[in-house]
Design an enzyme around this catalytic site. Structure first.
Site, PDB file in Angstrom:
ATOM      1  N   SER A   1      -0.266   7.317  -1.345  1.00  0.00           N
ATOM      2  CA  SER A   1      -0.107   7.334  -2.801  1.00  0.00           C
ATOM      3  C   SER A   1      -1.392   6.940  -3.524  1.00  0.00           C
ATOM      4  CB  SER A   1       1.021   6.390  -3.209  1.00  0.00           C
ATOM      5  OG  SER A   1       2.233   6.845  -2.663  1.00  0.00           O
TER       6      SER A   1
ATOM      7  N   ALA B   1       5.821   7.435  -1.970  1.00  0.00           N
ATOM      8  CA  ALA B   1       6.787   6.355  -1.740  1.00  0.00           C
ATOM      9  C   ALA B   1       6.017   5.134  -1.273  1.00  0.00           C
ATOM     10  CB  ALA B   1       7.811   6.777  -0.696  1.00  0.00           C
ATOM     11  N   VAL B   2       5.966   4.128  -2.125  1.00  0.00           N
ATOM     12  CA  VAL B   2       5.298   2.885  -1.738  1.00  0.00           C
ATOM     13  C   VAL B   2       6.405   1.875  -1.414  1.00  0.00           C
ATOM     14  CG1 VAL B   2       3.491   1.232  -2.326  1.00  0.00           C
ATOM     15  CG2 VAL B   2       3.540   3.474  -3.446  1.00  0.00           C
TER      16      VAL B   2
ATOM     17  N   HIS C   1      -0.535  -5.887  -0.282  1.00  0.00           N
ATOM     18  CA  HIS C   1      -1.030  -4.509  -0.246  1.00  0.00           C
ATOM     19  C   HIS C   1      -0.168  -3.591  -1.118  1.00  0.00           C
ATOM     20  CE1 HIS C   1      -3.375  -1.275   1.512  1.00  0.00           C
ATOM     21  NE2 HIS C   1      -2.265  -0.614   1.752  1.00  0.00           N
TER      22      HIS C   1
ATOM     23  N   PHE D   1       4.844  11.062 -12.937  1.00  0.00           N
ATOM     24  CA  PHE D   1       4.878   9.993 -11.927  1.00  0.00           C
ATOM     25  C   PHE D   1       6.190  10.035 -11.140  1.00  0.00           C
ATOM     26  CE2 PHE D   1       5.166   5.336 -10.826  1.00  0.00           C
ATOM     27  CZ  PHE D   1       4.050   5.306 -10.010  1.00  0.00           C
TER      28      PHE D   1
HETATM   29  N1  LIG Z   1       1.413   1.321   2.160  1.00  0.00           N
HETATM   30  C1  LIG Z   1       1.558   2.522   1.579  1.00  0.00           C
HETATM   31  C2  LIG Z   1       0.476   3.375   1.439  1.00  0.00           C
HETATM   32  N2  LIG Z   1      -0.728   2.991   1.892  1.00  0.00           N
HETATM   33  C3  LIG Z   1      -1.807   3.879   2.100  1.00  0.00           C
HETATM   34  C4  LIG Z   1      -2.620   4.098   0.850  1.00  0.00           C
HETATM   35  O1  LIG Z   1      -1.918   4.904  -0.051  1.00  0.00           O
HETATM   36  C5  LIG Z   1      -3.933   4.795   1.162  1.00  0.00           C
HETATM   37  O2  LIG Z   1      -3.680   6.014   1.784  1.00  0.00           O
HETATM   38  C6  LIG Z   1      -4.853   3.967   2.064  1.00  0.00           C
HETATM   39  O3  LIG Z   1      -5.014   2.690   1.547  1.00  0.00           O
HETATM   40  C7  LIG Z   1      -6.242   4.649   2.176  1.00  0.00           C
HETATM   41  O4  LIG Z   1      -6.850   4.775   0.905  1.00  0.00           O
HETATM   42  N3  LIG Z   1       0.644   4.576   0.846  1.00  0.00           N
HETATM   43  C8  LIG Z   1       1.863   4.967   0.386  1.00  0.00           C
HETATM   44  O5  LIG Z   1       2.005   6.087  -0.166  1.00  0.00           O
HETATM   45  N4  LIG Z   1       2.929   4.151   0.528  1.00  0.00           N
HETATM   46  C9  LIG Z   1       2.806   2.916   1.106  1.00  0.00           C
HETATM   47  O6  LIG Z   1       3.823   2.201   1.207  1.00  0.00           O
HETATM   48  C1  LIG Z   2       2.970  -0.966   0.952  1.00  0.00           C
HETATM   49  C2  LIG Z   2       2.294  -1.182   2.112  1.00  0.00           C
HETATM   50  O1  LIG Z   2       1.345  -1.258   1.730  1.00  0.00           O
HETATM   51  C3  LIG Z   2       2.566  -1.569   3.499  1.00  0.00           C
HETATM   52  O2  LIG Z   2       2.437  -0.530   4.396  1.00  0.00           O
HETATM   53  C4  LIG Z   2       1.631  -2.677   3.903  1.00  0.00           C
HETATM   54  O3  LIG Z   2       2.335  -3.537   4.632  1.00  0.00           O
HETATM   55  P1  LIG Z   2       1.808  -5.018   4.848  1.00  0.00           P
HETATM   56  O4  LIG Z   2       1.785  -5.670   3.499  1.00  0.00           O
HETATM   57  O5  LIG Z   2       2.857  -5.629   5.743  1.00  0.00           O
HETATM   58  O6  LIG Z   2       0.468  -4.922   5.483  1.00  0.00           O
END
Ligand SMILES: Nc1c(NC[C@H](O)[C@H](O)[C@H](O)CO)[nH]c(=O)[nH]c1=O
Ligand SMILES: CC(=O)[C@@H](O)COP(=O)(O)O
Length: 238
Positions: free
Chosen positions: A133, A157-158, A165, A190
């Site tokens: 995302s 989807a975060v 993070h 969004f």
């Molecule tokens: N933790 C989630 C991520 N993390 C990855 C980041 O979006 C990104 O690709 C990385 O940090 C490299 O720049 N992405 C999501 O879509 N959902 C998550 O829960």
């Molecule tokens: C939303 C996220 O970023 C997740 O993948 C990161 O997990 P964590 O906070 O346990 O490292």
């Protein structure tokens, strides 16, 4: 009935609203916006806008009277609102994050299903996959500035983990999509879930809380319609 004719310089219509595959191309004729204003317009009257340049055969778009705000509609105030019923010919870019793909695939399915139901043609949809995302905003802005789309739908989807993070990715995704819209002048929608756990996410990806991808597609159609059918005639710089 008083008739006002407003002429607009065709060069003032931004390129992004004349997608390359659009059947109508700018001509040397000035755009004309005709407002037919009855002296005592009844409450239910609609104002119609015509533009032979932008719409070709689809040149007549009545302003929708919103169901929820009927008490706000008066004879004197003009209301502009996008429509869901004129989606044929509108072009959409869809940016989808692969992270949590089990969820984002379902959101995308919901979105494509909704586009289909509202007569958006498959050849008018471009899907671009990105790693997560966080990367959505950059690609959405690029697509918006390409001039090929009437709206960009952003899907991701975060899901919260153990650290902070989540906040960084969720906030970056939101501000990235917002900036993409503001910087490109093309509606960027969004459709990114920000959830505490996978259950919450699946519930919103076709589960008991509906499909947010599908809802976001409706928003994309309405905003594309608002810009293409109404605002482009008024706002030179949008
Ligand atoms: N933790 C989630 C991520 N993390 C990855 C980041 O979006 C990104 O690709 C990385 O940090 C490299 O720049 N992405 C999501 O879509 N959902 C998550 O829960
Ligand atoms: C939303 C996220 O970023 C997740 O993948 C990161 O997990 P964590 O906070 O346990 O490292």
């Amino acid at each position: 009935m008083a008739t006002f004719t407003l002429s607009l310089d065709p060069c003032s219509v931004p390129q992004c609203f004349s997608p390359s595959s659009s059947p109508s191309t700018p001509s040397s004729l000035a755009h004309q916006l005709r407002l037919d204003l009855p002296g005592d317009r009844p409450k239910s009257a609609a104002v119609s806008f015509s533009s032979s340049l932008l719409q070709g055969a689809r040149s007549h778009f009545p302003v929708q009277e919103g169901k929820s705000c009927s008490s706000l509609r008066t004879a004197a105030v003009r209301h502009l609102e996008g429509s869901l019923t004129n989606a044929r010919g509108l072009r959409f870019g869809v940016v989808v994050a692969r992270f949590n793909e089990v969820v984002t695939k379902l959101l995308l399915e919901g979105a494509l299903d909704t586009f289909r139901k509202y007569s958006v043609q498959e050849e008018d949809i471009e899907v671009v996959w990105v790693p997560g995302s966080f990367e959505i905003g950059l690609v959405a802005e690029k697509l918006g500035k390409s001039g090929k789309f009437h709206a960009i739908l952003c899907i991701g989807a975060v899901i919260r983990g153990d650290t902070s993070h989540y906040d960084a990715v969720a906030n970056s995704a939101a501000s990235g999509v917002l900036s993409a819209g503001l910087n490109s002048g093309v509606p960027c929608i969004f459709g990114v879930l920000t959830c505490d756990d996978m259950d919450q996410a699946l519930n919103r990806a076709g589960g008991k809380s509906g499909n947010k991808g599908s809802e976001a597609a409706l928003t994309a159609i309405e905003m594309a319609s608002l810009f293409q059918h109404h605002l482009v005639l008024f706002c030179k710089d949008i």
